[in-house]
Design a protein around this motif. Sequence first.
Motif, short mmCIF file in Angstrom:
data_model
loop_
_atom_site.label_atom_id
_atom_site.label_comp_id
_atom_site.label_asym_id
_atom_site.label_seq_id
_atom_site.Cartn_x
_atom_site.Cartn_y
_atom_site.Cartn_z
N GLY A 171 -36.27 -0.42 -2.21
CA GLY A 171 -36.84 0.90 -1.91
C GLY A 171 -35.83 2.02 -1.98
O GLY A 171 -35.98 3.04 -1.30
N LEU A 172 -34.81 1.88 -2.83
CA LEU A 172 -33.71 2.84 -2.87
C LEU A 172 -33.64 3.61 -4.19
O LEU A 172 -32.56 4.08 -4.57
CB LEU A 172 -32.38 2.12 -2.61
N THR A 173 -34.74 3.74 -4.87
CA THR A 173 -34.80 4.58 -6.07
C THR A 173 -35.71 5.77 -5.81
O THR A 173 -36.59 5.72 -4.95
CB THR A 173 -35.30 3.80 -7.30
N GLN A 174 -35.45 6.84 -6.55
CA GLN A 174 -36.31 8.03 -6.48
C GLN A 174 -36.81 8.32 -7.88
O GLN A 174 -36.08 8.93 -8.68
CB GLN A 174 -35.53 9.23 -5.91
N ALA A 194 -33.03 -3.91 3.54
CA ALA A 194 -32.94 -5.37 3.55
C ALA A 194 -34.31 -6.00 3.77
O ALA A 194 -34.69 -6.95 3.08
CB ALA A 194 -31.95 -5.82 4.62
N LEU A 195 -35.05 -5.49 4.74
CA LEU A 195 -36.38 -6.02 5.00
C LEU A 195 -37.31 -5.74 3.82
O LEU A 195 -38.12 -6.59 3.43
CB LEU A 195 -36.95 -5.39 6.28
N HIS A 196 -37.17 -4.57 3.22
CA HIS A 196 -37.99 -4.21 2.06
C HIS A 196 -37.77 -5.20 0.93
O HIS A 196 -38.72 -5.72 0.33
CB HIS A 196 -37.63 -2.79 1.60
N ARG A 197 -36.50 -5.52 0.64
CA ARG A 197 -36.21 -6.42 -0.47
C ARG A 197 -36.69 -7.84 -0.19
O ARG A 197 -37.33 -8.47 -1.04
CB ARG A 197 -34.71 -6.44 -0.77
N LEU A 198 -36.39 -8.36 0.99
CA LEU A 198 -36.80 -9.73 1.29
C LEU A 198 -38.32 -9.87 1.30
O LEU A 198 -38.85 -10.91 0.92
CB LEU A 198 -36.20 -10.18 2.63
N GLU A 222 -33.35 -1.83 -11.25
CA GLU A 222 -34.31 -2.85 -10.83
C GLU A 222 -34.00 -3.37 -9.43
O GLU A 222 -34.88 -3.54 -8.59
CB GLU A 222 -34.30 -4.01 -11.84
N ARG A 223 -32.71 -3.64 -9.18
CA ARG A 223 -32.32 -4.21 -7.91
C ARG A 223 -32.51 -3.21 -6.76
O ARG A 223 -32.99 -3.57 -5.68
CB ARG A 223 -30.87 -4.67 -7.98
#
Length: 239
Positions: free
Chosen positions: A170-173, A15-19, A164-165
């Motif tokens: 930060g949830l892709t590898q 959540a912090l990464h996205r915002l 993309e989302r």
Amino acid sequence: MTARAIPLAGVVSPALHRLSRLAPLDAAAHAALGSAIARPQAFRARRDLVVEGRDIASAHLILSGWAARVRILPDGRRQFLSFVLPGDVVGLYDHHRPVAPSSIVTLTDMTTCVPPDPTMSPSLDQAYAVAHALDEAYLLAQIARLGRMNAMERIGDLMLELQERLAMSGLTQGHSYDLPITQETLADALGLTAVHVNRMLQAARRAGDLIWSARSMTIPDPKLLSRKVGRAQVRVTGA
């Protein structure tokens, strides 16, 4: 004096990464978010976060897990309007006593927290504003998918959107990401049958466009798939 953006360091909450990607967050925003994230609330899968037509008791900042905005028809048919992912903010409105325009149902176990008040930081207010604009963009993309795309294009376009989302959180590898939903859920999101979804996924695998296995999706060449489905990359501000 303009507040200085605080860069991300180390392992951070999705959540912090996205915002932080949506707007450069200052120290006040980081402190407020850190305090909120430290007070999570848990929901089991297949629970309602909000119910269509009812007052929204509390907004949610999604910390982990997946949910979906859903409309259920009188005969039991359902249409998933959009997926709700870690880092999304739902139910945050400016007007008094907001009413839910659709239900939001958890698809997996989920943790959320109450998002900090936007008045605590101008940069936080900006991040929420960009998040709201993106929510609208995703809903418009869903209309285009259902209205004009064929089955293969619908699947490819949605898989690119999810990549993309999730990357913003930060949830892709690499070119892969977790996809903890069933083909039946995907069918309800794309206006298709589960059988047709399965056929299209097999065809996409043979074409080298998509590889779905063990609750994980891999898009070997996102740029090529984007050209095939005519998808433009979402661009956001941020650090």
